[in-house]
Design a protein around this motif. Structure first.
Motif, short mmCIF file in Angstrom:
data_model
loop_
_atom_site.label_atom_id
_atom_site.label_comp_id
_atom_site.label_asym_id
_atom_site.label_seq_id
_atom_site.Cartn_x
_atom_site.Cartn_y
_atom_site.Cartn_z
N UNK A 61 0.78 -1.23 0.00
CA UNK A 61 0.00 0.00 0.00
C UNK A 61 0.81 1.28 0.00
N UNK A 62 2.10 1.17 0.36
CA UNK A 62 2.90 2.38 0.54
C UNK A 62 3.04 3.22 -0.74
N UNK A 63 3.38 2.63 -1.90
CA UNK A 63 3.53 3.46 -3.10
C UNK A 63 2.23 4.14 -3.52
N UNK A 64 1.08 3.60 -3.08
CA UNK A 64 -0.20 4.18 -3.49
C UNK A 64 -0.43 5.54 -2.85
N UNK A 65 0.28 5.84 -1.76
CA UNK A 65 0.16 7.17 -1.15
C UNK A 65 0.61 8.25 -2.13
N UNK A 66 1.64 7.95 -2.92
CA UNK A 66 2.16 8.94 -3.87
C UNK A 66 1.09 9.34 -4.88
N UNK A 67 0.30 8.38 -5.34
CA UNK A 67 -0.73 8.66 -6.34
C UNK A 67 -1.86 9.51 -5.78
N UNK A 68 -1.95 9.58 -4.47
CA UNK A 68 -3.01 10.37 -3.82
C UNK A 68 -2.51 11.74 -3.39
N UNK A 69 -1.26 12.08 -3.74
CA UNK A 69 -0.70 13.35 -3.32
C UNK A 69 -0.23 13.34 -1.88
N UNK A 70 0.07 12.15 -1.35
CA UNK A 70 0.45 12.04 0.07
C UNK A 70 1.85 11.45 0.24
N UNK A 71 2.72 11.72 -0.72
CA UNK A 71 4.09 11.19 -0.63
C UNK A 71 4.80 11.70 0.62
N UNK A 72 4.43 12.88 1.10
CA UNK A 72 5.11 13.44 2.28
C UNK A 72 4.89 12.59 3.52
N UNK A 73 3.82 11.78 3.55
CA UNK A 73 3.57 10.95 4.73
C UNK A 73 4.60 9.84 4.89
N UNK A 74 5.42 9.64 3.87
CA UNK A 74 6.48 8.64 3.97
C UNK A 74 7.73 9.20 4.63
N UNK A 77 9.08 12.53 9.70
CA UNK A 77 8.27 13.34 10.61
C UNK A 77 6.86 12.79 10.77
N UNK A 78 6.41 11.99 9.79
CA UNK A 78 5.02 11.53 9.79
C UNK A 78 4.89 10.03 10.03
N UNK A 79 5.88 9.26 9.68
CA UNK A 79 5.78 7.81 9.80
C UNK A 79 7.18 7.21 9.99
N UNK A 80 7.21 5.93 10.27
CA UNK A 80 8.48 5.21 10.42
C UNK A 80 8.58 4.14 9.34
N UNK A 81 9.61 4.25 8.51
CA UNK A 81 9.87 3.21 7.52
C UNK A 81 10.37 1.97 8.23
N UNK A 82 9.79 0.82 7.92
CA UNK A 82 10.08 -0.38 8.71
C UNK A 82 10.00 -1.62 7.84
N UNK A 83 10.39 -2.73 8.44
CA UNK A 83 10.29 -4.04 7.81
C UNK A 83 10.08 -5.07 8.90
N UNK A 84 9.27 -6.08 8.60
CA UNK A 84 8.96 -7.09 9.60
C UNK A 84 10.13 -8.05 9.82
N UNK A 85 10.33 -8.43 11.07
CA UNK A 85 11.21 -9.52 11.45
C UNK A 85 10.35 -10.51 12.23
N UNK A 86 10.31 -11.76 11.78
CA UNK A 86 9.47 -12.77 12.42
C UNK A 86 10.33 -13.69 13.28
N UNK A 87 9.99 -13.75 14.56
CA UNK A 87 10.63 -14.68 15.48
C UNK A 87 9.67 -15.86 15.61
N UNK A 88 10.02 -17.00 15.01
CA UNK A 88 9.11 -18.13 14.89
C UNK A 88 9.59 -19.32 15.71
#
Length: 413
Positions: A61-74, A77-88
């Motif tokens: 869903x992240x790239x779709x923000x750009x198409x809505x004029x909301x690229x700044x939310x990435x 100041x507005x969000x945290x860029x992250x990636x999942x780590x699974x402890x299984x």
């Protein structure tokens, strides 16, 4: 309902529901030059936002923000860029870079709804969308030339005309009841508790850590400003005895502190009460009924443990808009566009439903789970594919076949 006033406002597209999917749909159709209005039953202000959401936006869903004029939310100041780590139970599942090696910026976002929801409404208004809040759609009636919507709000009853009506009014969709699009329900055997905290050290690289503990999933999401969201999806019997706000908070933090893979809770300071639910079954509806498309939670509202709510809301709006990119709203084009949306939905979103619903159950044997995750964590290729699927960037079918072959091969050896 009293007789509507003579105000008959002509629209090209009427979107019923003003949350993520509704606003995203409205923006995209307005960008195509259509006259669009959003009808939101609740009155809103600048701070209005959904509270029952863990707001982990999968990378689909992240790239779709750009198409809505909301690229700044990435931005940080507005969000945290992250990636999942699974402890299984079978080992750690992670990998270098983003979710897809060929896409260096394929990351998830920890984007709070208190940020996203007002930004979407503002972007819709800036695009020229009429945002009519505090107004519910009471009835919709179809004729040869389109739709009539009778609404009721603070200004009294009003009547609107539209060529296309989009149902974006959530899992309790009134449009679904009006048009007889019932939900297929799937049980969810876990409860959920979550809260915001300060004083918890963020993992390296601002990773979001997902710890599988028996039948539970404990999640740690770093947020801007040094805050952390802790989420526990737990077997219902585990948390039903945590009664009273103070006892519930104490038990909640003790649970996370007992997980060696989770950050230390020693300095954790609550910044909110604990929120959550005790019963949240998955719901799936037809994405198109007649000549009405359904988007977001009105189309499918799945177990929040999968983290797909925000991403699938944006994705379904994007799929619908893409289906009309080169089409008018005339009757022949309308039907063709809806047929294309139905197919795009079936190809892109629907394949994930079965796996998510299966994960909502807790009957999997511990030995099988351990063997499955040992196989995944022991293979960099399977780990990469697992992350891509959980990020909703790939279809599960191919991965399931690869996993089965790998497990059979391990058994043979």
């Amino acid at each position: 309902m009293s007789t509507p006033s003579s105000d008959r406002t002509q629209l090209d597209v009427a979107v019923v529901g003003g949350s993520i999917a509704g606003c995203a749909t409205a923006i995209r159709f307005s960008q195509m030059g259509h006259r669009v209005a959003v009808f939101e039953k609740k009155a809103t202000d600048e701070q209005s936002h959904k509270r029952l959401c863990t707001h982990f936006m999968q990378p689909n869903g992240v790239p779709l923000l750009d198409r809505l004029g909301l690229a700044h939310l990435r931005e940080p100041a507005w969000s945290t860029t992250t990636k999942a780590v699974f402890v299984t139970p079978g080992g750690l599942i992670e990998g270098p870079g983003g979710y897809l090696p060929e896409q260096p910026d394929s990351y998830a976002l920890n984007l709070e709804r208190r940020v996203l929801d007002p930004a979407l409404r503002a972007a819709a208004r800036e695009q020229g969308v009429q945002f009519i809040d505090g107004t519910g759609v009471e009835t919709v009636t179809e004729d040869e030339s389109g739709w009539t919507l009778d609404t009721l709000g603070d200004a009294g009853p009003r009547r609107f005309r539209a060529g296309l009506v989009v149902a974006a009014d959530g899992r309790r969709s009134r449009m679904a009841r009006e048009l007889d699009n019932p939900a297929e329900t799937h049980p969810n055997e876990r409860a959920c508790l979550f809260g915001y905290f300060s004083g918890i050290e963020a993992p390296e690289g601002n990773r979001s850590v997902f710890v599988m503990n028996e039948h539970d999933l404990a999640c740690t999401y770093p947020l801007p400003g040094g805050r952390t969201l802790l989420v526990l999806f737990a077997e219902k019997s585990r948390v039903e005895g945590w009664r009273g706000p103070e006892e519930r908070m104490r038990q909640f933090l003790a649970y996370f502190d007992a997980l060696p893979e989770a950050p230390s809770m020693a300095g954790a300071v609550p910044q909110s009460e604990l929120l959550g639910y005790t019963d949240y079954p998955s719901q799936v509806r037809q994405p198109v009924l007649g000549l009405v498309p359904f988007v977001g939670d009105a189309a499918l509202s799945l177990d929040p443990m999968s983290g797909v709510g925000c991403g699938f809301a944006l994705s379904s709006a994007d799929l619908l808009a893409a289906s009309f990119a080169d089409r008018s709203l005339a009757k022949a084009d309308l039907k063709a566009g809806l047929d294309e949306y139905r197919q795009r939905f079936a190809d892109t979103i629907a394949p994930h439903v079965e796996g998510i619903c299966a994960d909502s159950l807790i009957s999997k044997k511990a030995a099988f789970r351990r063997k499955m995750f040992q196989t995944i964590s022991g293979s960099p290729e399977l780990s990469r594919k697992y992350l891509a699927i959980t990020g909703r960037l790939a279809s599960p079918a191919g991965f399931n076949q690869d996993l089965l072959r790998a497990m059979l091969s391990r058994s043979t050896r």
